[in-house]
Design an enzyme around this catalytic site. Sequence first.
Site, PDB file in Angstrom:
ATOM      1  N   GLU A  91       0.848  -1.195   0.000  1.00  0.00           N
ATOM      2  CA  GLU A  91       0.000   0.000   0.000  1.00  0.00           C
ATOM      3  C   GLU A  91       0.880   1.240   0.000  1.00  0.00           C
ATOM      4  O   GLU A  91       2.027   1.180   0.433  1.00  0.00           O
ATOM      5  CB  GLU A  91      -0.857   0.028   1.282  1.00  0.00           C
ATOM      6  CG  GLU A  91      -1.756  -1.169   1.403  1.00  0.00           C
ATOM      7  CD  GLU A  91      -2.483  -1.232   2.749  1.00  0.00           C
ATOM      8  OE1 GLU A  91      -2.357  -0.289   3.553  1.00  0.00           O
ATOM      9  OE2 GLU A  91      -3.158  -2.242   2.970  1.00  0.00           O
TER      10      GLU A  91
ATOM     11  N   LYS B  19       2.043   4.699   1.584  1.00  0.00           N
ATOM     12  CA  LYS B  19       2.017   5.265   2.931  1.00  0.00           C
ATOM     13  C   LYS B  19       1.635   6.730   2.783  1.00  0.00           C
ATOM     14  O   LYS B  19       2.463   7.570   2.445  1.00  0.00           O
ATOM     15  CB  LYS B  19       3.383   5.099   3.588  1.00  0.00           C
ATOM     16  CG  LYS B  19       3.394   5.495   5.042  1.00  0.00           C
ATOM     17  CD  LYS B  19       4.657   4.972   5.712  1.00  0.00           C
ATOM     18  CE  LYS B  19       4.633   5.240   7.209  1.00  0.00           C
ATOM     19  NZ  LYS B  19       4.652   6.653   7.545  1.00  0.00           N
TER      20      LYS B  19
ATOM     21  N   ASP C 245       0.753  10.468   3.600  1.00  0.00           N
ATOM     22  CA  ASP C 245       1.333  11.332   4.618  1.00  0.00           C
ATOM     23  C   ASP C 245       0.253  12.219   5.230  1.00  0.00           C
ATOM     24  O   ASP C 245       0.069  13.362   4.838  1.00  0.00           O
ATOM     25  CB  ASP C 245       2.441  12.182   3.992  1.00  0.00           C
ATOM     26  CG  ASP C 245       3.461  12.562   5.032  1.00  0.00           C
ATOM     27  OD1 ASP C 245       3.342  12.080   6.170  1.00  0.00           O
ATOM     28  OD2 ASP C 245       4.370  13.341   4.707  1.00  0.00           O
TER      29      ASP C 245
ATOM     30  N   TYR D 128      -7.302   1.743   5.957  1.00  0.00           N
ATOM     31  CA  TYR D 128      -6.293   0.713   5.698  1.00  0.00           C
ATOM     32  C   TYR D 128      -6.330  -0.470   6.663  1.00  0.00           C
ATOM     33  O   TYR D 128      -5.482  -1.359   6.565  1.00  0.00           O
ATOM     34  CB  TYR D 128      -4.879   1.301   5.629  1.00  0.00           C
ATOM     35  CG  TYR D 128      -4.442   2.100   6.837  1.00  0.00           C
ATOM     36  CD1 TYR D 128      -4.372   1.542   8.097  1.00  0.00           C
ATOM     37  CD2 TYR D 128      -4.073   3.437   6.688  1.00  0.00           C
ATOM     38  CE1 TYR D 128      -3.950   2.272   9.192  1.00  0.00           C
ATOM     39  CE2 TYR D 128      -3.653   4.185   7.774  1.00  0.00           C
ATOM     40  CZ  TYR D 128      -3.603   3.590   9.020  1.00  0.00           C
ATOM     41  OH  TYR D 128      -3.193   4.320  10.092  1.00  0.00           O
TER      42      TYR D 128
ATOM     43  N   LYS E 289      10.358   3.828   3.253  1.00  0.00           N
ATOM     44  CA  LYS E 289      10.240   5.243   2.896  1.00  0.00           C
ATOM     45  C   LYS E 289      10.834   5.499   1.511  1.00  0.00           C
ATOM     46  O   LYS E 289      11.809   4.861   1.119  1.00  0.00           O
ATOM     47  CB  LYS E 289      11.001   6.091   3.920  1.00  0.00           C
ATOM     48  CG  LYS E 289      10.385   6.078   5.307  1.00  0.00           C
ATOM     49  CD  LYS E 289       9.232   7.044   5.374  1.00  0.00           C
ATOM     50  CE  LYS E 289       8.645   7.175   6.742  1.00  0.00           C
ATOM     51  NZ  LYS E 289       9.394   7.964   7.668  1.00  0.00           N
TER      52      LYS E 289
ATOM     53  N   CYS F  65      21.483  42.721  18.511  1.00  0.00           N
ATOM     54  CA  CYS F  65      20.183  42.096  18.237  1.00  0.00           C
ATOM     55  C   CYS F  65      19.434  42.917  17.181  1.00  0.00           C
ATOM     56  O   CYS F  65      19.283  44.133  17.344  1.00  0.00           O
ATOM     57  CB  CYS F  65      19.371  42.023  19.528  1.00  0.00           C
ATOM     58  SG  CYS F  65      17.666  41.524  19.260  1.00  0.00           S
TER      59      CYS F  65
ATOM     60  N   CYS G 232      16.231  44.645  19.213  1.00  0.00           N
ATOM     61  CA  CYS G 232      16.325  45.667  20.270  1.00  0.00           C
ATOM     62  C   CYS G 232      17.683  46.352  20.293  1.00  0.00           C
ATOM     63  O   CYS G 232      17.887  47.302  21.041  1.00  0.00           O
ATOM     64  CB  CYS G 232      16.010  45.046  21.630  1.00  0.00           C
ATOM     65  SG  CYS G 232      17.305  43.930  22.203  1.00  0.00           S
TER      66      CYS G 232
ATOM     67  N   CYS H 174      20.561  37.107  22.297  1.00  0.00           N
ATOM     68  CA  CYS H 174      20.390  38.522  22.633  1.00  0.00           C
ATOM     69  C   CYS H 174      20.465  38.610  24.152  1.00  0.00           C
ATOM     70  O   CYS H 174      19.857  37.794  24.856  1.00  0.00           O
ATOM     71  CB  CYS H 174      19.020  38.988  22.123  1.00  0.00           C
ATOM     72  SG  CYS H 174      18.458  40.511  22.878  1.00  0.00           S
TER      73      CYS H 174
ATOM     74  N   CYS I 148      13.847  41.898  25.750  1.00  0.00           N
ATOM     75  CA  CYS I 148      13.819  42.162  24.307  1.00  0.00           C
ATOM     76  C   CYS I 148      12.402  41.912  23.784  1.00  0.00           C
ATOM     77  O   CYS I 148      11.830  40.844  24.030  1.00  0.00           O
ATOM     78  CB  CYS I 148      14.814  41.232  23.618  1.00  0.00           C
ATOM     79  SG  CYS I 148      14.681  41.260  21.813  1.00  0.00           S
TER      80      CYS I 148
HETATM   81  S1  IVH Z   1      -0.794   0.473   8.709  1.00  0.00           S
HETATM   82  C1  IVH Z   1       0.494  -1.713  12.086  1.00  0.00           C
HETATM   83  N1  IVH Z   1      -1.053   1.462   6.308  1.00  0.00           N
HETATM   84  O1  IVH Z   1       1.832   5.287   8.994  1.00  0.00           O
HETATM   85  C2  IVH Z   1      -0.104  -0.946  11.067  1.00  0.00           C
HETATM   86  N2  IVH Z   1      -0.291   2.893   8.044  1.00  0.00           N
HETATM   87  O2  IVH Z   1       4.005   4.530  11.132  1.00  0.00           O
HETATM   88  C3  IVH Z   1      -0.024   0.511  11.271  1.00  0.00           C
HETATM   89  N3  IVH Z   1       0.124   5.179   7.350  1.00  0.00           N
HETATM   90  O3  IVH Z   1       0.277   5.755  12.107  1.00  0.00           O
HETATM   91  C4  IVH Z   1      -0.648   1.290  10.262  1.00  0.00           C
HETATM   92  N4  IVH Z   1      -0.451   4.928   5.249  1.00  0.00           N
HETATM   93  O4  IVH Z   1      -0.684   6.962  10.142  1.00  0.00           O
HETATM   94  C5  IVH Z   1      -0.702   1.698   7.588  1.00  0.00           C
HETATM   95  N5  IVH Z   1      -1.327   2.213   4.144  1.00  0.00           N
HETATM   96  C6  IVH Z   1      -1.003   2.460   5.402  1.00  0.00           C
HETATM   97  C7  IVH Z   1      -0.587   3.731   5.850  1.00  0.00           C
HETATM   98  C8  IVH Z   1      -0.229   3.894   7.184  1.00  0.00           C
HETATM   99  C9  IVH Z   1      -0.036   5.783   6.167  1.00  0.00           C
HETATM  100  C10 IVH Z   1       0.616   5.827   8.578  1.00  0.00           C
HETATM  101  C11 IVH Z   1      -0.296   5.678   9.767  1.00  0.00           C
HETATM  102  C12 IVH Z   1       0.493   5.114  10.888  1.00  0.00           C
HETATM  103  C13 IVH Z   1       1.892   5.315  10.411  1.00  0.00           C
HETATM  104  C14 IVH Z   1       2.733   4.152  10.876  1.00  0.00           C
END
Ligand code: IVH
Length: 679
Positions: free
Chosen positions: A126, A128, A130, A237, A326, A420, A423, A438, A443
């Site tokens: 999946e 991840k 943000d 998820y 990542k 500074c 001031c 400073c 200040c």
């Molecule tokens: S699974 C054990 N799936 O990543 C499973 N997390 O560091 C935990 N996140 O707090 C979550 N996309 O906020 C999962 N497809 C995804 C995700 C996901 C983003 C975030 C989530 C979690 C953090 C884990």
Amino acid sequence: MKNLLFVRCVVMDNASQIHNRIAYLREQLNSHNYHYYVLDSPQISDSEYDMLMRELKELEDEYPQFISPDSPTQRVGATPLEAFGVVEHPVPLLSLSNAFSNDELMSWHKRALNLLDGQTFDMVCELKMDGLAVALTYIDGALVTGATRGDGSRGENVTENLRTVRSIPLSLRGDAPPRFEVRGEVFLPLDGFNRLNDARAKEGQPLFANPRNAAAGSLRQLDPRMTAQRPLDIYIYALGWSEGKSMPPTHQETLEYLKTLGFKISPYNALCQTIEDAIQYRSDFEEKRESLPFEADGVVVKVNSLELQSRLGSVARDPRWAIACKFAPVQATTQLKQIEINVGRTGTLNPVAILEPVKVGGVTIQHATLHNEDYVKLKDLRIGDTVIVQRAGDVIPKVIAPVPGKRAGKETVFKMPTRCPVCGAEVIRPEGEALHRCTNASCPAQALEKLKHFVSRGAMDIEGIGQKLVEALFEAGLVKNISDFYYLRTEQLLTLEKMANKSVSNALDSITASKEQTLARLVFALGIPHVGSETAELLVNTFSNMDRLANATEEELIAIPSVGPKIAESITAFFRQRENQEIIHRLKEAGVSMEQAVSQPSERPLAEQTFVLTGKMESLSRLDAEARVKSLGGSVSSSVSKNTAYVVAGIDPGSKLEKANKLGIPTLNEQEFIELLTL
Ligand code: IVH
């Protein structure tokens, strides 16, 4: 046609017909919402939708007894929230460990294979996203609670705000379990993020550093109407826990099933048979990330079989059955136009890079901290240089290095000022420290930064008072220290430029709402040197009110893990100062909460009771049973001891039942257990 229906409906006088019509409209609108926000395939035009909505609103205004919480009109909460309550997560929200390379991903896979004695497994890959994790609880098909992850065990109750997220169903379609919880990531798509920041720039409000901060800020609004204006989205998820219905055996099928209930599932998920496929998935999306409509900072690889997931288990908060990989940070080049000095709230002089605005991973960057003089020297950054800037997901943008080949000879070397810039007082660099300071304790820059810190999102989160307004209040002499915010009056605020009735009442409402902020936020907001938000949490967990903290001795403070002598001294010195005592007194007088909120014991009838489960149950999976016990405050252990409250014996119980009988521990059969849970 729609108009006719509307006219016909309002002339009906029979309450049950009205009720039916309202139920019909609610169902229609919820269904159109689903097609529009979850499936991205609207079935009617916007104006037809508006007509239905108008009709429902008018009927509900006239017959408020028929308003139900799952009505689409209830997405926008009418009244601002006082403050967020705490939600205990019945089953903790886990985090993920990271693999920073393909090798690390392979090692994770190998380890899992070993732990499973060589049994191979499918994986779901999946993106991840943000954003921030939330847990949504549904009872009898309706959304009842939405909470942030918080520390994994306790989150904030942001139900009213989550109700405004259009892709979160308020009521479910299909055959849902009577009680269950789903988890997902709330995020702000890049398009919405850029529009939001453009609007903020026009109003002189501080910009959000990235979509994740913006999503978190939006979800933590005290007024749900503000959240409703932010185009937040969600991908579900995971299933957190469920009761009363057996669930599919794999992660993928669980997500498919959740989709049938109306949840939005990421279309980018993929089932992979081998770790090589997972590596390919990661590299494909690393390439495509720039074209995604939201920010993703990596991929998550999860073992598909839930039975294998539970065999693999977790280490601390990190499951062994999932891992995050990542993406590499994104970089861009731009020009370093200037280095400005920002005087911080403790008097430090912080160099800030002023950059030619540049897009990095969909986000425009125009400032970046340069930390201190040594950092600038070490990197040999010169004003006018072409520089490489980098963003890595949630990380604040960084200036990585200059591109010396692009120098034209006109670039200038940066020098820390000796006075500074605010001031004019002398600037010193104390022995052994990296930062210049400073020397003037009064200040104005320090005083102003303290005020800005107090209202900021991580601290008291006073949304109606932006940084520009703090400056105006400070300049006008209306707010000199943090306690003055709570004594502001309408007529004083009206004297400020650009402040009209609406913005004044917004500002005053959010000041009032902030009186209920948690004690940890207040302690952080005080701006005690060396006390960040995490230390503030630790302090509040030990000293549950302000007076106890203010009277704590250095020895008592040092006894807290991760509080060292430097922090302890800083805290006691802060509370010794008369000025600070006076400020805290005035905050108290104004009604600012000085106690840590505690959860209601009545919601935890099984508190301090340990259960041991053995054998299979017919109506409840093991995980569901555990979740239910935890949701009522109890805990579950795998071994029987004299501290066990009950042993629950299902079909084919093991030796645990014998041990319970030997130790005289009460035992429950499935029926008795379920009765206890529903007490
Ligand atoms: S699974 C054990 N799936 O990543 C499973 N997390 O560091 C935990 N996140 O707090 C979550 N996309 O906020 C999962 N497809 C995804 C995700 C996901 C983003 C975030 C989530 C979690 C953090 C884990």
